[in-house]
Design an enzyme around this catalytic site. Structure first.
Site, PDB file in Angstrom:
ATOM      1  N   HIS A 283       0.822  -1.220   0.000  1.00  0.00           N
ATOM      2  CA  HIS A 283       0.000   0.000   0.000  1.00  0.00           C
ATOM      3  C   HIS A 283       0.854   1.269   0.000  1.00  0.00           C
ATOM      4  O   HIS A 283       0.498   2.249  -0.647  1.00  0.00           O
ATOM      5  CB  HIS A 283      -1.009  -0.047   1.155  1.00  0.00           C
ATOM      6  CG  HIS A 283      -2.012  -1.135   0.965  1.00  0.00           C
ATOM      7  ND1 HIS A 283      -2.272  -2.095   1.912  1.00  0.00           N
ATOM      8  CD2 HIS A 283      -2.782  -1.445  -0.115  1.00  0.00           C
ATOM      9  CE1 HIS A 283      -3.178  -2.940   1.430  1.00  0.00           C
ATOM     10  NE2 HIS A 283      -3.490  -2.564   0.207  1.00  0.00           N
TER      11      HIS A 283
ATOM     12  N   ASP B 246     -17.879  -0.208 -11.857  1.00  0.00           N
ATOM     13  CA  ASP B 246     -16.783  -0.732 -12.671  1.00  0.00           C
ATOM     14  C   ASP B 246     -15.811   0.419 -12.978  1.00  0.00           C
ATOM     15  O   ASP B 246     -16.210   1.445 -13.548  1.00  0.00           O
ATOM     16  CB  ASP B 246     -17.359  -1.312 -13.972  1.00  0.00           C
ATOM     17  CG  ASP B 246     -16.279  -2.004 -14.802  1.00  0.00           C
ATOM     18  OD1 ASP B 246     -15.079  -1.772 -14.560  1.00  0.00           O
ATOM     19  OD2 ASP B 246     -16.658  -2.786 -15.702  1.00  0.00           O
TER      20      ASP B 246
ATOM     21  N   ASP C 218      -5.212  -0.415  -8.412  1.00  0.00           N
ATOM     22  CA  ASP C 218      -4.928  -1.408  -7.367  1.00  0.00           C
ATOM     23  C   ASP C 218      -5.861  -2.591  -7.622  1.00  0.00           C
ATOM     24  O   ASP C 218      -6.850  -2.796  -6.932  1.00  0.00           O
ATOM     25  CB  ASP C 218      -5.208  -0.767  -6.000  1.00  0.00           C
ATOM     26  CG  ASP C 218      -4.913  -1.714  -4.850  1.00  0.00           C
ATOM     27  OD1 ASP C 218      -4.428  -2.834  -5.095  1.00  0.00           O
ATOM     28  OD2 ASP C 218      -5.189  -1.327  -3.700  1.00  0.00           O
ATOM     29  N   SER C 219      -5.529  -3.333  -8.672  1.00  0.00           N
ATOM     30  CA  SER C 219      -6.465  -4.347  -9.165  1.00  0.00           C
ATOM     31  C   SER C 219      -6.082  -5.747  -8.725  1.00  0.00           C
ATOM     32  O   SER C 219      -4.971  -5.987  -8.259  1.00  0.00           O
ATOM     33  CB  SER C 219      -6.459  -4.312 -10.696  1.00  0.00           C
ATOM     34  OG  SER C 219      -5.200  -4.741 -11.145  1.00  0.00           O
ATOM     35  N   THR C 220      -7.015  -6.651  -8.906  1.00  0.00           N
ATOM     36  CA  THR C 220      -6.714  -8.075  -8.785  1.00  0.00           C
ATOM     37  C   THR C 220      -5.878  -8.486  -9.995  1.00  0.00           C
ATOM     38  O   THR C 220      -5.657  -7.701 -10.916  1.00  0.00           O
ATOM     39  CB  THR C 220      -8.032  -8.879  -8.782  1.00  0.00           C
ATOM     40  OG1 THR C 220      -8.977  -8.209  -9.614  1.00  0.00           O
ATOM     41  CG2 THR C 220      -8.618  -8.996  -7.415  1.00  0.00           C
TER      42      THR C 220
HETATM   43  N1  SAM Z   1      -3.353  -5.767  -3.499  1.00  0.00           N
HETATM   44  C1  SAM Z   1      -4.026  -6.674  -4.286  1.00  0.00           C
HETATM   45  C2  SAM Z   1      -3.224  -7.642  -5.072  1.00  0.00           C
HETATM   46  O1  SAM Z   1      -2.475  -7.283  -5.989  1.00  0.00           O
HETATM   47  O2  SAM Z   1      -3.294  -8.822  -4.760  1.00  0.00           O
HETATM   48  C3  SAM Z   1      -5.205  -6.076  -4.925  1.00  0.00           C
HETATM   49  C4  SAM Z   1      -6.269  -5.976  -3.886  1.00  0.00           C
HETATM   50  S1  SAM Z   1      -7.706  -5.115  -4.220  1.00  0.00           S
HETATM   51  C5  SAM Z   1      -8.730  -5.898  -3.053  1.00  0.00           C
HETATM   52  C6  SAM Z   1      -8.229  -5.526  -5.837  1.00  0.00           C
HETATM   53  C7  SAM Z   1      -9.663  -5.117  -6.086  1.00  0.00           C
HETATM   54  O3  SAM Z   1      -9.846  -4.772  -7.453  1.00  0.00           O
HETATM   55  C8  SAM Z   1     -10.689  -6.198  -5.761  1.00  0.00           C
HETATM   56  O4  SAM Z   1     -11.413  -5.843  -4.618  1.00  0.00           O
HETATM   57  C9  SAM Z   1     -11.576  -6.258  -7.014  1.00  0.00           C
HETATM   58  O5  SAM Z   1     -12.956  -6.410  -6.719  1.00  0.00           O
HETATM   59  C10 SAM Z   1     -11.253  -4.922  -7.667  1.00  0.00           C
HETATM   60  N2  SAM Z   1     -11.548  -4.882  -9.107  1.00  0.00           N
HETATM   61  C11 SAM Z   1     -11.328  -5.833 -10.043  1.00  0.00           C
HETATM   62  N3  SAM Z   1     -11.778  -5.414 -11.240  1.00  0.00           N
HETATM   63  C12 SAM Z   1     -12.284  -4.163 -11.070  1.00  0.00           C
HETATM   64  C13 SAM Z   1     -12.891  -3.212 -11.946  1.00  0.00           C
HETATM   65  N4  SAM Z   1     -13.075  -3.471 -13.244  1.00  0.00           N
HETATM   66  N5  SAM Z   1     -13.295  -2.019 -11.416  1.00  0.00           N
HETATM   67  C14 SAM Z   1     -13.120  -1.735 -10.096  1.00  0.00           C
HETATM   68  N6  SAM Z   1     -12.560  -2.612  -9.227  1.00  0.00           N
HETATM   69  C15 SAM Z   1     -12.140  -3.805  -9.695  1.00  0.00           C
END
Ligand code: SAM
Length: 275
Positions: A62, A137, A155-157
């Site tokens: 973070h 989204d 900060d995406s998955t």
């Molecule tokens: N630190 C983390 C990692 O790299 O493992 C990322 C954690 S953070 C919780 C990632 C977030 O991105 C998730 O909660 C997910 O729901 C969100 N996410 C995925 N696709 C998205 C999108 N199109 N728009 C907004 N949020 C999104």
């Protein structure tokens, strides 16, 4: 009973932690969500079986996804975070003295809720006066904004499910348009040991839009291989130069880390070399 949670980091490698309690298991509209209590790292959030964050090492990710841009941009007043529903990046952004407003756009409100319930150290800034939390989204949100933000943090998955398009050159182009004339974009770009393809395509995609594109690294023990990358695109300011020198009293980031995290091992430089 001896209980363990395992993330399959590659088809041939598992990362296992002994757990003392399963706190939450839920199939949301977007992903499988779990919160477990581990002996080694404290509480752990997993999405689709992949470790997102843990109490013990969350600060590295973070601080590093936020501070490089926040400290190399002369006036990082308006910040946008896409994803990041745990709230950790938001906490770092709103604590930065130059940030006036930080909008977090998370697609899955169940992640925000799980963080509120189990990760008070991450979710503490959802109610901060500088914070605006939107459940939507991120791709749609960015598409509708022009010339609005100083910094965008993705900060995406991992690039699966709703996050696939967050790793596309088209999305980076839309981030470019949503940024002001001297804006910066930061994305988490996975492990150089295991995800060279993701780094290559993020770097190439960002470079198509941004005149300055750089990669930096941080050590994160619970992420695959322990070495993590971030890719930064800048319209004007050099992200390698820490110009805001306030002591923020952080646990990982400092000025020396800012300067050194851009120094890449040869095998990482080779990933981003032009073909
Ligand atoms: N630190 C983390 C990692 O790299 O493992 C990322 C954690 S953070 C919780 C990632 C977030 O991105 C998730 O909660 C997910 O729901 C969100 N996410 C995925 N696709 C998205 C999108 N199109 N728009 C907004 N949020 C999104």
């Amino acid at each position: 009973m001896d209980l363990w949670v395992t993330e399959y980091q590659t088809p041939s490698l598992g990362f296992s932690c002994r757990i003392t309690e399963t706190l939450k298991v839920e199939q949301t509209q977007f992903q499988h969500l779990a919160v477990v209590e581990t002996e080694q790292f404290g509480k752990m959030l997993l999405l689709d079986g992949m470790v997102m964050t843990t109490d013990a090492d969350e600060y590295v990710y973070h601080e590093m996804i936020t501070m490089i841009a926040l400290n190399s941009h002369p006036h990082p007043q308006k910040v946008l975070i896409i994803g990041g529903g745990d709230g950790g990046a938001l906490r770092e952004a709103v604590n930065h003295p130059l940030v006036e407003k930080c909008t977090l756009v998370e697609i899955d409100d169940r992640v925000i809720e799980a963080s509120r319930q189990y990760f008070p150290q991450l979710s503490c800034s959802f109610t901060d006066p500088k914070a605006v939390v939107v459940v939507e989204d991120g791709i749609k949100f960015v598409r509708e904004r022009k010339n609005e933000f100083d910094i965008i943090i993705v900060d995406s998955t991992e690039p699966v499910g709703p996050a696939v398009a967050l790793f596309s050159a088209d999305f980076y182009q839309e981030c470019f348009a949503a940024l002001k004339d001297d804006g910066m974009l930061v994305v988490q770009s996975e492990s150089p040991f295991f995800n060279a393809d993701v780094i290559k395509s993020a770097y190439k995609g960002i470079k198509q839009s941004f005149p300055i594109t750089k990669l930096y690294l941080a050590s994160i023990p619970t992420y695959p291989s322990g070495l993590w990358s971030f890719t930064i695109g800048s319209k004007k300011h050099d992200p390698e130069k820490p110009i805001n020198k306030k002591d923020l009293n952080l646990k990982y980031y400092n000025e020396s880390i800012h300067l050194s995290c851009f120094k890449l091992p040869n095998f990482v430089s080779n990933i981003i070399k032009e073909d």
